[in-house]
Scaffold this motif. Structure first.
Motif, short mmCIF file in Angstrom:
data_model
loop_
_atom_site.label_atom_id
_atom_site.label_comp_id
_atom_site.label_asym_id
_atom_site.label_seq_id
_atom_site.Cartn_x
_atom_site.Cartn_y
_atom_site.Cartn_z
N PHE A 122 3.83 -4.54 1.39
CA PHE A 122 3.04 -3.49 0.74
C PHE A 122 2.87 -2.28 1.66
O PHE A 122 3.01 -1.14 1.23
N ALA A 123 2.59 -2.55 2.93
CA ALA A 123 2.40 -1.45 3.89
C ALA A 123 3.69 -0.63 4.02
O ALA A 123 3.66 0.61 3.99
N ARG A 124 4.81 -1.32 4.16
CA ARG A 124 6.09 -0.63 4.34
C ARG A 124 6.57 0.09 3.08
O ARG A 124 7.10 1.19 3.15
N GLU A 125 6.35 -0.54 1.92
CA GLU A 125 6.90 0.00 0.69
C GLU A 125 5.96 0.94 -0.06
O GLU A 125 6.42 1.78 -0.84
N VAL A 126 4.66 0.78 0.16
CA VAL A 126 3.70 1.60 -0.59
C VAL A 126 2.90 2.53 0.34
O VAL A 126 2.96 3.75 0.20
N LEU A 127 2.15 1.95 1.26
CA LEU A 127 1.24 2.77 2.07
C LEU A 127 1.96 3.86 2.87
O LEU A 127 1.53 5.01 2.87
N LEU A 128 3.04 3.49 3.52
CA LEU A 128 3.75 4.48 4.33
C LEU A 128 4.46 5.53 3.50
O LEU A 128 4.86 6.58 4.01
N HIS A 129 4.59 5.28 2.19
CA HIS A 129 5.25 6.23 1.30
C HIS A 129 4.26 7.03 0.45
O HIS A 129 4.70 7.80 -0.42
N LEU A 130 2.97 6.85 0.68
CA LEU A 130 2.00 7.69 -0.01
C LEU A 130 2.23 9.13 0.44
O LEU A 130 2.63 9.38 1.58
N PRO A 131 1.98 10.10 -0.44
CA PRO A 131 2.19 11.49 -0.05
C PRO A 131 1.27 11.88 1.11
O PRO A 131 0.12 11.45 1.17
N ASN A 132 1.81 12.64 2.06
CA ASN A 132 1.02 13.25 3.13
C ASN A 132 0.60 12.28 4.23
O ASN A 132 -0.24 12.61 5.06
N VAL A 133 1.15 11.08 4.29
CA VAL A 133 0.77 10.13 5.35
C VAL A 133 1.52 10.48 6.63
O VAL A 133 2.74 10.59 6.63
N LYS A 134 0.77 10.65 7.70
CA LYS A 134 1.35 10.93 9.00
C LYS A 134 1.42 9.66 9.85
O LYS A 134 2.40 9.41 10.53
#
Length: 161
Positions: A122-134
């Motif tokens: 979930f972290a790799r596929e969703v969270l890191l791909h949320l818009p504007n995540v640095k």
């Protein structure tokens, strides 16, 4: 309804403890008859003191054994990019809570997942791909001491009228 009196506070306390009780039971517990109690509850709802009713579910019993606290740093901290990020966060059911935070980071999320492998995916596929995540930093709950509970109301009763 600008101020809450002792009956309103008692109603809020009782409903936080058990939102399923009948109006008759609530009225008896707070020392009112049924009709005035019902009117007060409706007024508390109408004025936004009571925002809803829901069941509290044990996440472990439904197979959500992992609770992660995820701090997301935003690439941009204002403007349309943050609004897109907020909208994307709201749309993800696995994110059960999100707060703007002070200090390091922009958002603090609470994320539930069945297990560590699922969370990792979930972290790799969703969270890191949320818009504007640095950047992203994660801590895991090792056990609950106190979960989201009733809000304290004592300060209302002590407030000068």
């Amino acid at each position: 309804m600008e101020t809450l009196d002792s009956f309103d506070i008692a109603i809020l306390q009782q409903l936080q403890a058990d939102g399923r009780m009948t109006n008759a039971e609530l009225a008896q517990r707070v020392g009112l008859s049924a009709a005035p109690c019902w009117r007060r509850v409706r007024e508390l709802e109408r004025n936004g003191f009571i925002t809803g009713y829901r069941a509290v579910i044990d996440r472990h019993k439904i197979g959500l054994g992992v609770l992660a606290f995820v701090r997301l740093d935003a690439a941009q901290s204002s403007g349309p990019q943050v609004q897109k990020m907020e909208a994307a966060i709201r749309a993800v059911p696995d994110i059960v809570s999100c707060h703007y935070i002070s200090g390091s980071g922009t958002f603090e999320l609470q994320v539930v997942s069945p297990d560590l492998d699922s969370f990792s995916r979930f972290a790799r596929e969703v969270l890191l791909h949320l818009p504007n995540v640095k950047d992203m930093h994660t801590s895991f709950s090792l056990g609950e001491v106190k979960a989201a509970g009733a809000l304290p109301l004592g300060h209302i009763a002590r407030r000068p009228r």
